[in-house]
Write a protein that holds these residues in place. Structure first.
Motif, PDB file in Angstrom:
ATOM      1  N   LEU A  54    -113.293 -16.460  15.560  1.00 24.97           N
ATOM      2  CA  LEU A  54    -114.592 -16.046  15.028  1.00 24.97           C
ATOM      3  C   LEU A  54    -114.705 -14.535  14.922  1.00 24.97           C
ATOM      4  CD1 LEU A  54    -116.917 -18.529  16.973  1.00 24.97           C
ATOM      5  CD2 LEU A  54    -116.489 -18.524  14.501  1.00 24.97           C
ATOM      6  N   LEU A  55    -114.089 -13.818  15.850  1.00 19.26           N
ATOM      7  CA  LEU A  55    -114.179 -12.355  15.889  1.00 19.26           C
ATOM      8  C   LEU A  55    -113.119 -11.674  15.024  1.00 19.26           C
ATOM      9  CD1 LEU A  55    -114.835 -11.932  19.722  1.00 19.26           C
ATOM     10  CD2 LEU A  55    -116.437 -11.377  17.889  1.00 19.26           C
ATOM     11  N   LEU A  56    -112.264 -12.475  14.396  1.00 21.32           N
ATOM     12  CA  LEU A  56    -111.146 -11.921  13.628  1.00 21.32           C
ATOM     13  C   LEU A  56    -110.319 -10.972  14.481  1.00 21.32           C
ATOM     14  CD1 LEU A  56    -112.788 -11.258  10.122  1.00 21.32           C
ATOM     15  CD2 LEU A  56    -110.972 -12.893  10.636  1.00 21.32           C
ATOM     16  N   ALA A  57    -110.195 -11.308  15.745  1.00 20.39           N
ATOM     17  CA  ALA A  57    -109.460 -10.479  16.693  1.00 20.39           C
ATOM     18  C   ALA A  57    -108.022 -10.972  16.806  1.00 20.39           C
ATOM     19  CB  ALA A  57    -110.134 -10.518  18.065  1.00 20.39           C
ATOM     20  N   GLU A  58    -107.168 -10.105  17.307  1.00 19.96           N
ATOM     21  CA  GLU A  58    -105.780 -10.509  17.553  1.00 19.96           C
ATOM     22  C   GLU A  58    -105.763 -11.564  18.658  1.00 19.96           C
ATOM     23  OE1 GLU A  58    -101.495  -8.584  18.983  1.00 19.96           O
ATOM     24  OE2 GLU A  58    -103.213  -7.279  18.583  1.00 19.96           O
ATOM     25  N   ILE A  59    -105.124 -12.684  18.387  1.00 20.50           N
ATOM     26  CA  ILE A  59    -105.117 -13.784  19.349  1.00 20.50           C
ATOM     27  C   ILE A  59    -103.981 -13.587  20.343  1.00 20.50           C
ATOM     28  CG2 ILE A  59    -104.822 -16.269  19.663  1.00 20.50           C
ATOM     29  CD1 ILE A  59    -106.108 -16.636  16.906  1.00 20.50           C
ATOM     30  N   SER A  60    -104.344 -13.517  21.617  1.00 19.07           N
ATOM     31  CA  SER A  60    -103.356 -13.380  22.690  1.00 19.07           C
ATOM     32  C   SER A  60    -103.280 -14.697  23.457  1.00 19.07           C
ATOM     33  CB  SER A  60    -103.738 -12.240  23.637  1.00 19.07           C
ATOM     34  OG  SER A  60    -102.918 -12.259  24.791  1.00 19.07           O
ATOM     35  N   ILE A  61    -102.182 -15.412  23.291  1.00 22.81           N
ATOM     36  CA  ILE A  61    -102.002 -16.679  24.005  1.00 22.81           C
ATOM     37  C   ILE A  61    -101.991 -16.435  25.514  1.00 22.81           C
ATOM     38  CG2 ILE A  61    -100.476 -18.655  24.352  1.00 22.81           C
ATOM     39  CD1 ILE A  61    -101.865 -18.571  21.635  1.00 22.81           C
ATOM     40  N   LEU A  62    -101.421 -15.311  25.930  1.00 23.75           N
ATOM     41  CA  LEU A  62    -101.386 -14.989  27.369  1.00 23.75           C
ATOM     42  C   LEU A  62    -102.793 -14.819  27.923  1.00 23.75           C
ATOM     43  CD1 LEU A  62     -98.391 -12.559  28.025  1.00 23.75           C
ATOM     44  CD2 LEU A  62     -98.759 -14.839  28.990  1.00 23.75           C
ATOM     45  N   ASN A  63    -103.656 -14.145  27.157  1.00 22.32           N
ATOM     46  CA  ASN A  63    -105.042 -13.975  27.611  1.00 22.32           C
ATOM     47  C   ASN A  63    -105.777 -15.315  27.673  1.00 22.32           C
ATOM     48  OD1 ASN A  63    -104.716 -11.248  27.886  1.00 22.32           O
ATOM     49  ND2 ASN A  63    -105.975 -10.669  26.125  1.00 22.32           N
ATOM     50  N   CYS A  64    -105.511 -16.185  26.706  1.00 21.81           N
ATOM     51  CA  CYS A  64    -106.115 -17.527  26.733  1.00 21.81           C
ATOM     52  C   CYS A  64    -105.647 -18.298  27.962  1.00 21.81           C
ATOM     53  CB  CYS A  64    -105.750 -18.290  25.460  1.00 21.81           C
ATOM     54  SG  CYS A  64    -106.458 -17.601  23.942  1.00 21.81           S
ATOM     55  N   LEU A 175    -112.024  -4.539  20.338  1.00 26.29           N
ATOM     56  CA  LEU A 175    -112.825  -4.434  19.121  1.00 26.29           C
ATOM     57  C   LEU A 175    -113.794  -3.263  19.219  1.00 26.29           C
ATOM     58  CD1 LEU A 175    -113.748  -8.159  18.293  1.00 26.29           C
ATOM     59  CD2 LEU A 175    -111.874  -6.774  17.393  1.00 26.29           C
ATOM     60  N   GLU A 176    -114.002  -2.566  18.117  1.00 25.73           N
ATOM     61  CA  GLU A 176    -114.883  -1.400  18.115  1.00 25.73           C
ATOM     62  C   GLU A 176    -116.353  -1.793  17.976  1.00 25.73           C
ATOM     63  OE1 GLU A 176    -113.604   1.292  15.134  1.00 25.73           O
ATOM     64  OE2 GLU A 176    -111.631   1.648  16.046  1.00 25.73           O
ATOM     65  N   SER A 177    -116.622  -2.838  17.204  1.00 24.18           N
ATOM     66  CA  SER A 177    -118.001  -3.261  16.977  1.00 24.18           C
ATOM     67  C   SER A 177    -118.476  -4.188  18.098  1.00 24.18           C
ATOM     68  CB  SER A 177    -118.108  -3.973  15.627  1.00 24.18           C
ATOM     69  OG  SER A 177    -119.434  -4.402  15.402  1.00 24.18           O
TER      70      SER A 177
END
Length: 306
Positions: A54-64, A175-177
């Protein structure tokens, strides 16, 4: 001599066949305790993944994965500490080996913290544990006792605010926003507030005896259902508006499935569930805890077809 042989034989039979009840009587409750939070931890990891979409952010499997480990540790720890309401609401866990559960919690929480610390998220990693402790046990400063448990709707607010912040912060790291992250926080905060209230419908008896003023206990079934419906509609309306304003990614499967499945389980599961059948339990687990997995599966199928 024969008497001694019989004694040795009976002792060996107990050990080999597992009939030594004092040794193995807590095996099943311990397994139940250790597996009781597996589905909710998987759901937590997948929610971080969806929030990243939803945030168009880089997906980190490790963070998940780290998020899922911390969800597992916090929920298992809460059940291992055996609060008053859990003795009644989760009687199948009575007699479990709490020391083993605490050790597993420590290991999984440490692993989750190590992964999130590398991304500067140590505070976010620690927040659910600290909030959970303040809720369950509280802190005492002389005559002042800071304890969250017991107040009207506090349990649901704690769940919504804590895990909404947790999911949005991990997914939105870097994310900046700030506004899109805030919108995702409100969406997941509302969803988890609703889900915790859904689970309260099967825990009414234990919550009453423990003096916890959950929404079903205080407002009754009908009024609680109305409140959850209003919150559900508001959160999804904001989500759709944010997508229309290009603040969040266009993810129609996520939004539509989340909206309709939420409406379904609010109407289906906001009734007294104290005598829940096996079929009812499977339905609840699929609709509520399995929602994130269902969204991603359906999204993958539709993406492949298109």
């Amino acid at each position: 001599m024969n008497a001694n042989n019989n004694i040795n034989y009976n002792y060996a039979r107990k050990i080999i066949l597992g009939t030594d009840t004092d040794k193995y009587k807590n095996l099943l409750p311990t397994i139940s305790l250790l597996k009781s939070s597996v589905l909710v931890s998987i759901s937590g990891a997948l929610r971080i993944y969806i929030a990243s979409l939803l945030l168009l952010a880089e997906i980190s499997i490790l963070n998940c994965l780290a998020g899922g480990l911390i969800v597992y540790a916090v929920y298992t720890l809460d059940r291992a500490l055996e609060s008053t309401e859990d003795v009644i609401n989760r009687s199948e866990l009575n007699g479990a080996n709490k020391n083993l559960a605490l050790f597993v919690c420590l290991v999984t929480f440490a692993l989750g913290c190590c992964i999130l610390t590398t991304n500067g998220l140590l505070f976010i990693a620690l927040m659910p544990l600290v909030t959970g402790y303040l809720y369950s046990k509280g802190l005492s400063f002389g005559k002042l006792n800071l304890k969250l448990k017991g107040g009207l709707g506090i349990k649901n607010l704690v769940v919504g605010l804590t895990w909404g912040t947790f999911i949005a912060s991990i997914a939105g790291v870097g994310l900046e926003s700030f506004l899109p992250v805030l919108l995702v926080f409100f969406y997941y905060g509302s969803k988890l507030f609703i889900n915790s209230a859904i689970y309260d419908f099967k825990d009414v008896k234990g919550d009453l005896m423990a003096g916890i003023k959950t929404l079903p206990v205080s407002f009754g079934e009908k009024n609680t259902r109305k409140l959850l419906l209003v919150l559900h509609i508001i959160s999804h309306s904001l989500l759709i508006a944010a997508i229309a304003m290009h603040l969040l990614a266009f993810e129609p499967v996520v939004v539509l499935y989340s909206f309709f499945i939420g409406m379904l389980y609010i109407f289906r599961l906001t009734w007294n569930q104290e005598n829940e059948t096996t079929r009812g339990k499977i339905e609840r687990l699929f609709l509520v805890d399995g929602e994130a997995g269902s969204i991603l599966y359906l999204r993958a199928v539709i993406t492949n077809l298109v």
